[in-house]
Design a protein around this motif. Structure first.
Motif, PDB file in Angstrom:
ATOM      1  N   UNK A 220       0.666  -1.220   0.021  1.00 37.16           N
ATOM      2  CA  UNK A 220       0.027  -0.013  -0.029  1.00 37.16           C
ATOM      3  C   UNK A 220       0.765   1.486  -0.022  1.00 37.16           C
ATOM      4  N   UNK A 221       0.302   2.303  -0.553  1.00 41.53           N
ATOM      5  CA  UNK A 221       0.952   3.553  -0.501  1.00 41.53           C
ATOM      6  C   UNK A 221       0.279   4.528   0.164  1.00 41.53           C
ATOM      7  N   UNK A 222       0.720   5.530   1.310  1.00 40.60           N
ATOM      8  CA  UNK A 222       0.265   6.784   1.515  1.00 40.60           C
ATOM      9  C   UNK A 222       0.771   7.801   0.586  1.00 40.60           C
ATOM     10  N   UNK A 223      -0.138   8.744   0.225  1.00 37.51           N
ATOM     11  CA  UNK A 223       0.318   9.768  -0.622  1.00 37.51           C
ATOM     12  C   UNK A 223      -0.532  10.998  -0.510  1.00 37.51           C
ATOM     13  N   UNK A 224      -0.165  12.154  -0.978  1.00 34.91           N
ATOM     14  CA  UNK A 224      -0.761  13.395  -0.786  1.00 34.91           C
ATOM     15  C   UNK A 224      -1.505  13.849  -2.012  1.00 34.91           C
ATOM     16  N   UNK A 225      -2.830  14.103  -1.914  1.00 38.17           N
ATOM     17  CA  UNK A 225      -3.446  14.540  -3.319  1.00 38.17           C
ATOM     18  C   UNK A 225      -4.250  15.813  -2.921  1.00 38.17           C
ATOM     19  N   UNK A 226      -4.057  16.573  -4.225  1.00 39.99           N
ATOM     20  CA  UNK A 226      -4.893  17.951  -4.033  1.00 39.99           C
ATOM     21  C   UNK A 226      -6.256  17.744  -4.700  1.00 39.99           C
ATOM     22  N   UNK A 227      -6.628  16.451  -5.076  1.00 43.60           N
ATOM     23  CA  UNK A 227      -7.880  16.392  -5.541  1.00 43.60           C
ATOM     24  C   UNK A 227      -9.118  16.766  -4.930  1.00 43.60           C
ATOM     25  N   UNK A 228      -9.129  17.056  -3.706  1.00 43.13           N
ATOM     26  CA  UNK A 228     -10.339  17.423  -3.005  1.00 43.13           C
ATOM     27  C   UNK A 228     -10.316  19.396  -2.874  1.00 43.13           C
ATOM     28  N   UNK A 229      -9.259  19.657  -3.514  1.00 41.68           N
ATOM     29  CA  UNK A 229      -8.800  21.270  -3.249  1.00 41.68           C
ATOM     30  C   UNK A 229      -7.709  21.225  -2.540  1.00 41.68           C
ATOM     31  N   UNK A 230      -7.555  21.463  -1.071  1.00 42.36           N
ATOM     32  CA  UNK A 230      -6.305  21.456  -0.069  1.00 42.36           C
ATOM     33  C   UNK A 230      -5.786  20.006  -0.029  1.00 42.36           C
TER      34      UNK A 230
END
Lengths: 439, 203
Positions: A220-230
């Motif tokens: 599995x990966x944790x990652x950061x995404x801006x798909x929700x805005x912030x």
């Protein structure tokens, strides 16, 4: 579990002179490849169903090529040029090494290997010989796997050679998760540690993604995404492709770091006013605030036993490294030199912490022991960051920005053997995470 | 995504993000699945092959944020005017939307204060629907630290605007760290331009 379907068989030392004495050939790994070991890796022979060598395709050459490239990239081995070899692969496989000839070409170790392909499967046998002792180093071994995973088999052989000659685990059967980059476009991608088999995960042109981090199981990966805005933390199950948002707290949600037991996540949130480190229990989703001050506390990384966290804080005016118990309590500052020490990554061996050391207009990769007493700067470029350890804790993967271009590099923890990780297609790469061994 | 339809009145946006804002991808509400396509990586049967084509996944997520995602390849027109000129020349007009910071600092300096006071007055007078503060950093330093620093800059600007009478809940904040430089360059000129907070005002 991410487990390759893999069979390992110990082979009898058939047709080989076996010595009762323990082979003594060993690489001094602390010297970091100052004297790489000359090793002969002739192409593997192709066998038919009866075990008879036959002419048939280039798989034997390709397999030896994967092993050769892995060992060479480690900096600890110096694979010899096969055009100088005096004994051919078939003879080597059938009758064993003519050690005198291998000594003449300068080899200290020689590998004899054979490959069989049948019904979509591949089966690879190999033996490792000590040329000066005239003896086997360890037993022969057989790996079987689906044919499409043939490169993985090659990496597996390289791991075996590495552990037998260094007494430490290899890292060649591992993957890298990273942010691939082309122009202004960034996306999440995976590849083998040698840059092969790249797989692009995110497809979007517009959604910014950052900082993938492998789970301790590598599935599995944790990652950061801006798909929700912030920016929000997401979890990506690599088996199923399913994704989940890991919380939606006011403000910044960033720097996910999986605890070694997989049960907790350290992260940065600003929901209580400014950037603080928290630990989230992944079983019941409770959050524990770890830091309490009016400064930026971020980039947590776990000690391998899960008992401590190292992170950076500018509570003393500039970003510096601190260590605290993962149960909470006081933090202890460990870096005092320089104006910028950040992005720590605790080695899986526990003995070192890699970090980004800023100063005199440069940001470099450095290592320190957890007491902060022995700091060594490893790289010298303008903007190096995001250090990540190989699963065996010998090699540091990082990103290097030069002008508009950012690429991935590795360096031995001794500071030797800096190498570009080839991504292909002219792509840049950043934010690397190194998986555990994939078996 | 609700921001897609917003009228972004920043000069920067008008000049350079116009094409981006009108990109039809995802439709007006952005509720398309194309932005969240996922790829199954490991076959689930344990054979361990790395191949594409697993389950498409994830909850139906909104489209991409349209705010601030354009590429700016040159110094926009608005930045060729000094802040003082823009402020002084804006008799009743809309003030400059960008304030700058020192290296590793989130302190609002005098020049930034003046500009933010003008912005606050303008916002109170025009009552826009939404105010978003974006925090940005220059390219030096780590990804993580810059994300937090960008957040801190934007939060400081928000606090300042609220101190000038804006409603706390109306001002939204987002950090881009060093991911969205305004000026592409690797020198002090570019860095100074990129250490900033930008106000995105949607009417």
């Amino acid at each position: 579990m991410m487990r390759l379907f893999f069979k390992v068989v110990l082979l009898p030392a058939m047709m080989l002179v076996s010595s009762p004495l323990q082979a003594t050939l060993k690489i001094d790994i602390q010297k970091g490849g100052l004297n790489p070991l000359p090793i002969a890796l002739p192409e593997f022979v192709i066998l038919d169903a009866n075990g008879t060598p036959i002419a048939g395709g280039d798989m034997g050459q390709r397999l030896a090529g994967v092993v050769t490239d892995d060992l060479k990239a480690s900096g600890l081995f110096r694979p010899l040029n096969p055009s100088a070899f005096m004994q051919d692969s078939t003879s080597l496989w059938k009758t064993g090494p003519r050690f005198r000839e291998w000594r003449l070409v300068g080899a200290e170790a020689v590998v004899s290997g054979a490959v069989r392909a049948y019904g979509g499967q591949i089966s690879v046998d190999f033996f490792l010989h000590d040329v000066f002792q005239g003896a086997l180093i360890g037993p022969g071994k057989r790996f079987t796997a689906p044919l499409k995973d043939w490169r993985h088999v090659g990496h597996r052989v390289a791991d075996e050679i590495y552990i037998r000659l260094t007494n430490e685990k290899g890292y060649f059967t591992s993957r890298i998760a990273f942010v691939a980059q082309q122009g202004r476009r960034k996306w999440l991608a995976l590849m083998d540690q040698d840059g092969a088999n790249r797989l692009d995960l995110t497809q979007s042109e517009n959604v910014l993604v950052l900082t993938p981090k492998f789970s301790p199981g590598g599935d599995q990966l944790f990652y950061l995404s801006y798909e929700k805005g912030p920016p929000r933390i997401f979890r990506w199950d690599l088996y199923t492709g399913r994704r989940f948002m890991e919380g939606d707290h006011q403000g910044l949600n960033a720097t996910p770091a999986w605890s070694p037991d997989g049960g907790r996540m350290a992260l940065t949130l600003t929901k209580d006013g400014n950037a603080e480190v928290y630990v989230k229990d992944l079983n019941n989703n409770t959050l524990t605030r770890m830091t309490q001050n009016n400064a930026i506390d971020t980039s947590p990384s776990w000690s391998p036993d899960g008992q401590q966290l190292v992170f950076n804080s500018d509570r003393a005016g500039t970003p510096q490294l601190y260590i605290m118990s993962s149960q909470g309590g006081q933090a202890r500052r460990i870096t005092y030199e320089g104006q910028y020490n950040a992005a720590p990554a605790w080695s899986p061996r526990g003995d070192l912490i890699a970090f980004v050391q800023g100063g005199r207009g440069k940001f470099r990769i450095a290592v320190t022991d957890p007491d902060g007493r022995r700091v060594r700067t490893l790289t010298d470029s303008w903007m190096d960051e995001s250090p990540a350890w190989s699963p065996n804790g010998r090699v540091i993967l990082f990103s290097r920005q030069r002008g508009d271009r950012t690429q991935l590099y590795t360096i031995d923890l001794t500071g030797h053997n800096e190498r570009l990780v080839p991504i292909g297609d002219g792509l840049g790469g950043s934010d690397p995470s190194w998986s555990p061994l994939i078996r | 995504m609700k921001r897609t339809g917003l009228l972004i009145v920043s000069l920067v946006s008008l000049g350079l993000l116009a094409g981006c804002g009108s990109t039809p991808k995802g439709g007006p509400d952005g509720a398309t699945g194309t932005e969240s396509t996922t790829t199954g990586v490991f076959t689930g049967d344990g054979s361990g092959g790395v191949g594409a084509g697993g389950a498409l996944g994830g909850p139906a997520l909104g489209g991409p944020p349209r705010v601030g995602s354009g590429s700016l390849d040159q110094v926009p027109m608005s930045h060729r005017i000094s802040n003082m000129d823009a402020a002084g020349g804006a008799a009743g007009g809309e003030p400059e939307h960008i304030v700058h910071f020192d290296f590793n600092s989130s302190l609002i300096n005098d020049e930034a204060s003046r500009l933010l006071i003008q912005n606050a007055r303008w916002i109170l007078a025009h009552n826009p629907r939404e105010v978003i503060v974006e925090g940005h950093c220059d390219e030096r330093g780590t990804r993580d630290y810059n994300l937090a620093l960008g957040q801190k800059r934007a939060d400081e600007v928000k606090k300042f605007l609220v101190s000038q009478g804006l409603d706390w809940y109306r001002v939204k904040v987002i950090t881009y760290g060093k991911e969205r430089p305004l000026v592409f360059g690797h020198d002090e000129f570019a860095w100074a331009k990129n250490r900033r907070a930008e106000l995105r005002i949607a009417q």
